[in-house]
Write a protein that holds these residues in place. Structure first.
Motif, PDB file in Angstrom:
ATOM      1  N   ASP A  14       0.709  -1.351  -0.119  1.00 54.00           N
ATOM      2  CA  ASP A  14       0.338  -0.115  -0.138  1.00 54.00           C
ATOM      3  C   ASP A  14       0.821   0.815  -0.105  1.00 54.00           C
ATOM      4  O   ASP A  14       0.718   2.703  -0.960  1.00 54.00           O
ATOM      5  CB  ASP A  14      -0.997  -0.028   1.191  1.00 54.00           C
ATOM      6  N   ILE A  15       2.004   1.277   0.922  1.00 53.31           N
ATOM      7  CA  ILE A  15       2.253   2.215   0.631  1.00 53.31           C
ATOM      8  C   ILE A  15       3.843   2.850  -0.117  1.00 53.31           C
ATOM      9  O   ILE A  15       3.881   3.856  -0.906  1.00 53.31           O
ATOM     10  CB  ILE A  15       3.963   2.486   1.684  1.00 53.31           C
ATOM     11  N   ARG A  18       1.059   4.238  -2.807  1.00 50.13           N
ATOM     12  CA  ARG A  18       1.103   5.883  -2.498  1.00 50.13           C
ATOM     13  C   ARG A  18       2.254   6.307  -2.977  1.00 50.13           C
ATOM     14  O   ARG A  18       2.370   7.546  -3.577  1.00 50.13           O
ATOM     15  CB  ARG A  18       0.847   6.171  -0.699  1.00 50.13           C
ATOM     16  N   LEU A 164       3.704   5.995   6.347  1.00 48.09           N
ATOM     17  CA  LEU A 164       3.261   7.147   4.788  1.00 48.09           C
ATOM     18  C   LEU A 164       4.296   7.191   5.489  1.00 48.09           C
ATOM     19  O   LEU A 164       4.958   8.782   4.506  1.00 48.09           O
ATOM     20  CB  LEU A 164       1.484   6.819   4.486  1.00 48.09           C
ATOM     21  N   LYS A 168       6.628   9.745   2.623  1.00 51.43           N
ATOM     22  CA  LYS A 168       6.996  10.620   1.980  1.00 51.43           C
ATOM     23  C   LYS A 168       7.394  11.619   2.550  1.00 51.43           C
ATOM     24  O   LYS A 168       8.644  12.579   1.345  1.00 51.43           O
ATOM     25  CB  LYS A 168       5.023  11.337   2.306  1.00 51.43           C
ATOM     26  N   ASP A 175       3.029  16.298  -0.788  1.00 50.88           N
ATOM     27  CA  ASP A 175       1.843  15.933  -0.503  1.00 50.88           C
ATOM     28  C   ASP A 175       2.382  15.473   1.402  1.00 50.88           C
ATOM     29  O   ASP A 175       1.661  14.596   1.823  1.00 50.88           O
ATOM     30  CB  ASP A 175       1.132  14.948  -0.833  1.00 50.88           C
ATOM     31  N   TYR A 179      -0.205  14.171   4.371  1.00 50.17           N
ATOM     32  CA  TYR A 179      -0.980  13.380   5.575  1.00 50.17           C
ATOM     33  C   TYR A 179      -0.187  13.539   6.636  1.00 50.17           C
ATOM     34  O   TYR A 179      -0.337  12.645   7.621  1.00 50.17           O
ATOM     35  CB  TYR A 179       0.570  12.061   4.728  1.00 50.17           C
TER      36      TYR A 179
END
Length: 218
Positions: A14-15, A18, A164, A168, A175, A179
């Motif tokens: 999932d990470i 993203r 995440l 990031k 972005d 988060y």
């Protein structure tokens, strides 16, 4: 039935998606070790920041005559033992933490009323001929999170968002602040909830020699 937590492999996938590495092939594989580190660190920080009720459990053990040292449960985090109780007849009594040297110099036997955390748990006084039940309340230790099918033990979504956010920020993606703000909002809600919740275990009172009952000499 509790919701099944996500695995390390699922959260990593999932990470990576993203981050834009989901279809990156070898590039995604190269980043896997770092992402796993973010996930483990996220769980570790969250685990130590809050008391997760789903990780709180107890273990009962019967006392032995004149025995003062007992092993901890296999999954016990020794630093997060919450309380110890002893059962006599049908009544539970809390043990106060702390055994001073003078107590060890007077090793009568009786119903235990004190405990100390070392490599093993020490109780005082050692139990007499009666058999008591010791109940240890504790927070479970974090299990290994190494293999792809190892599951996190706390909120998967929160672990994902925490990891995440770190990823990031590490990759300087624009972005990251979005988060980070979402994570901080959730953590603030958890902090507020923890402040307003009543303690799970009752507090222990009494002076150094204010015993729940005097030892019985046999």
């Amino acid at each position: 039935m509790p919701t099944l937590k996500k695995t390390l492999g699922e959260i990593r996938s999932d990470i990576l998606a993203r981050l834009g590495f989901g279809a990156g092939g070898s590039a995604a594989i190269t980043n896997s070790t770092l992402i796993d580190s973010f996930i483990r660190d996220a769980q570790y920080q969250l685990y130590n920041q809050f008391d997760w009720k789903e990780l709180i459990k107890y273990n009962d053990v019967s006392t032995g005559v004149d025995q003062s040292l007992y092993d901890y449960p296999d999954d016990c985090n020794i630093e997060r033992v919450m309380s110890v109780e002893v059962k006599e007849s049908d009544t539970w009594y809390p043990l106060k933490e702390g055994i001073i040297m003078d107590m060890r110099s007077h090793m009568e036997v009786g119903r235990p009323c004190r405990y100390e955390r070392f490599e093993q748990m020490e109780i005082w006084p050692p139990a007499d001929l009666s058999t008591y039940t010791l109940r240890v309340w504790y927070v479970k230790a974090l299990p290994n999170l190494v293999a792809d099918n190892d599951r996190v033990v706390i909120d998967s979504n929160l672990v994902f968002l925490h990891a995440l956010t770190a990823a990031k920020s590490h990759y300087r993606q624009p972005d990251a602040s979005i988060y980070s703000g979402q994570l901080e909002a959730l953590l603030n809600r958890l902090r507020a909830k923890n402040r307003t919740s009543e303690p799970i275990r009752r507090s222990k009172t009494g002076g150094e020699w204010d015993l729940l009952s005097p030892p019985r000499v046999v």
